[in-house]
Design a protein around this motif. Structure first.
Motif, PDB file in Angstrom:
ATOM      1  N   GLN A  47       0.950  -1.441  -0.228  1.00 35.00           N
ATOM      2  CA  GLN A  47      -0.174  -0.428   0.049  1.00 35.00           C
ATOM      3  C   GLN A  47       0.929   1.903   0.348  1.00 35.00           C
ATOM      4  O   GLN A  47       0.502   2.704  -0.163  1.00 35.00           O
ATOM      5  N   THR A  48       2.044   0.845   0.713  1.00 33.38           N
ATOM      6  CA  THR A  48       3.139   2.717   0.779  1.00 33.38           C
ATOM      7  C   THR A  48       4.205   2.570  -0.697  1.00 33.38           C
ATOM      8  O   THR A  48       4.517   3.538  -0.564  1.00 33.38           O
ATOM      9  N   ARG A  49       4.125   0.970  -0.799  1.00 34.11           N
ATOM     10  CA  ARG A  49       6.067   1.102  -1.988  1.00 34.11           C
ATOM     11  C   ARG A  49       5.793   1.132  -3.193  1.00 34.11           C
ATOM     12  O   ARG A  49       4.337   0.848  -3.744  1.00 34.11           O
ATOM     13  N   GLU A  50       6.369   1.627  -4.078  1.00 29.22           N
ATOM     14  CA  GLU A  50       5.938   1.483  -5.263  1.00 29.22           C
ATOM     15  C   GLU A  50       7.181   0.429  -6.309  1.00 29.22           C
ATOM     16  O   GLU A  50       6.562   0.524  -7.095  1.00 29.22           O
ATOM     17  N   GLU A  51       7.577  -0.297  -5.238  1.00 28.55           N
ATOM     18  CA  GLU A  51       8.013  -1.622  -5.686  1.00 28.55           C
ATOM     19  C   GLU A  51       8.283  -2.462  -4.743  1.00 28.55           C
ATOM     20  O   GLU A  51       8.523  -2.116  -3.566  1.00 28.55           O
ATOM     21  N   LEU A  52       8.381  -3.974  -5.066  1.00 24.83           N
ATOM     22  CA  LEU A  52       8.162  -4.817  -4.114  1.00 24.83           C
ATOM     23  C   LEU A  52       9.089  -5.964  -5.360  1.00 24.83           C
ATOM     24  O   LEU A  52       8.281  -6.746  -5.427  1.00 24.83           O
ATOM     25  N   LEU A  53       9.526  -6.259  -3.992  1.00 24.89           N
ATOM     26  CA  LEU A  53      10.708  -7.311  -4.999  1.00 24.89           C
ATOM     27  C   LEU A  53      10.626  -8.615  -4.059  1.00 24.89           C
ATOM     28  O   LEU A  53      10.976  -8.837  -2.665  1.00 24.89           O
ATOM     29  N   LEU A  54      10.143  -9.850  -5.604  1.00 20.03           N
ATOM     30  CA  LEU A  54      10.011 -11.205  -4.642  1.00 20.03           C
ATOM     31  C   LEU A  54      10.920 -12.007  -5.022  1.00 20.03           C
ATOM     32  O   LEU A  54      10.923 -11.683  -6.651  1.00 20.03           O
TER      33      LEU A  54
END
Length: 294
Positions: A169-176
């Motif tokens: 909800q807050t980040r521009e990018e999520l790395l998985l």
């Protein structure tokens, strides 16, 4: 259920799931409130001297072992001592002990699924503590069932799922990681497995030992994240459209988290008849309950 069941940790997410499921089948638990400082050797001694249940489900330290982001070494050491004493007390009073553990006892170096016969080689401090706890339970209390679970997902706000959804909800990018594999385990499914084991032990079946459980369809962290976001969009909007693929080796927790964490579940199927359920089918109800709490 003929056995008197005691549940340590009835207030956490897995304890609540177990109580909910038990209530549907008219199975109740003694669920004592922990002391202000938490369970320790002295308070556990007093508790079991006073109550003498037939079986004890130890979820007292569930959040620290399965959901907490950071590792507190001092807390883990205290918990190790408490479980060691708990196992001794269970043996002394002839109480059956149901003890959870984790895929984290393995190093993740092999690409094939881990069976109960594979030798643990934990990477991180949490996995090392869980392996020592397993050993102390085996040594002190022969009438035990150790259940190792895969990636356990629950509805706690600060747990693994909660942190992921907050970040989305807050980040521009999520790395998985797209090369990290495991078995997701929604908390309701884990409660089902534990209750199924207890039912058969209630029939005086001496099925002691170590068992693995992971939900059907091993997957990558990236695929799991994509599936969670797809379901969660029914409840919230996110700044992240899709998680971004990353190599396991580039992850901040690569030194502690097994890259390959798939568990083989043949033994629990053959012994208890417990079939793995698809983790995807558990996501809608899990997310519905999560967003009703937050």
């Amino acid at each position: 259920m003929h056995m008197r069941l005691m549940l340590l940790g009835g207030g956490n997410a897995l304890g609540q799931a177990l109580i909910r499921l038990g209530a549907e089948e008219n199975i109740g638990f003694l669920a004592p409130r922990p002391p202000d400082q938490g369970w320790d050797a002295a308070s556990l001694t007093q508790l079991l001297d006073d109550t003498r249940p037939d079986a004890l489900i130890n979820l007292a330290f569930y959040f620290d072992w399965f959901q907490r982001a950071d590792v507190d070494v001092a807390r883990l050491e205290t918990q190790e001592r408490a479980v060691e004493r708990l196992a001794e007390l269970c043996q002394y009073h002839q109480i059956l002990l149901l003890q959870p553990s984790s895929y984290q006892v393995f190093d993740g170096a092999r690409a094939t699924a881990y069976s109960e016969k594979d030798e643990p080689q934990p990477l991180g401090l949490r996995g090392q503590a869980l392996w020592r706890i397993e050993q102390s339970v085996r040594a002190a209390c022969p009438r035990h069932v150790l259940l190792r679970f895969g990636w356990l997902l629950d509805d706690s706000k600060d747990g693994i799922l909660g942190r992921f959804l907050a970040a989305a909800q807050t980040r521009e990018e999520l790395l998985l990681a797209d090369d990290r594999r495991g078995n997701p385990c929604p908390v309701d499914d884990v409660a089902r497995v534990m209750l199924s084991v207890l039912k058969q032990l209630d029939c005086a079946a001496p099925l002691w030992g170590t068992y693995h459980y992971g939900a059907h369809e091993a997957t990558t962290a990236l695929t799991l994240g994509q599936a969670v976001l797809a379901e969660a969009r029914a409840f919230r909007s996110f700044t992240v459209n899709e998680p971004t693929a990353q190599a396991h080796a580039a992850c901040a927790d690569a030194a502690d988290e097994p890259q390959h964490a798939v568990l083989a579940c043949r033994k629990i199927l053959n012994t208890f008849g417990i079939k793995p359920r698809a983790w995807r089918s558990g996501l809608p109800s899990l997310l519905d309950r999560f967003y009703r709490h937050v």
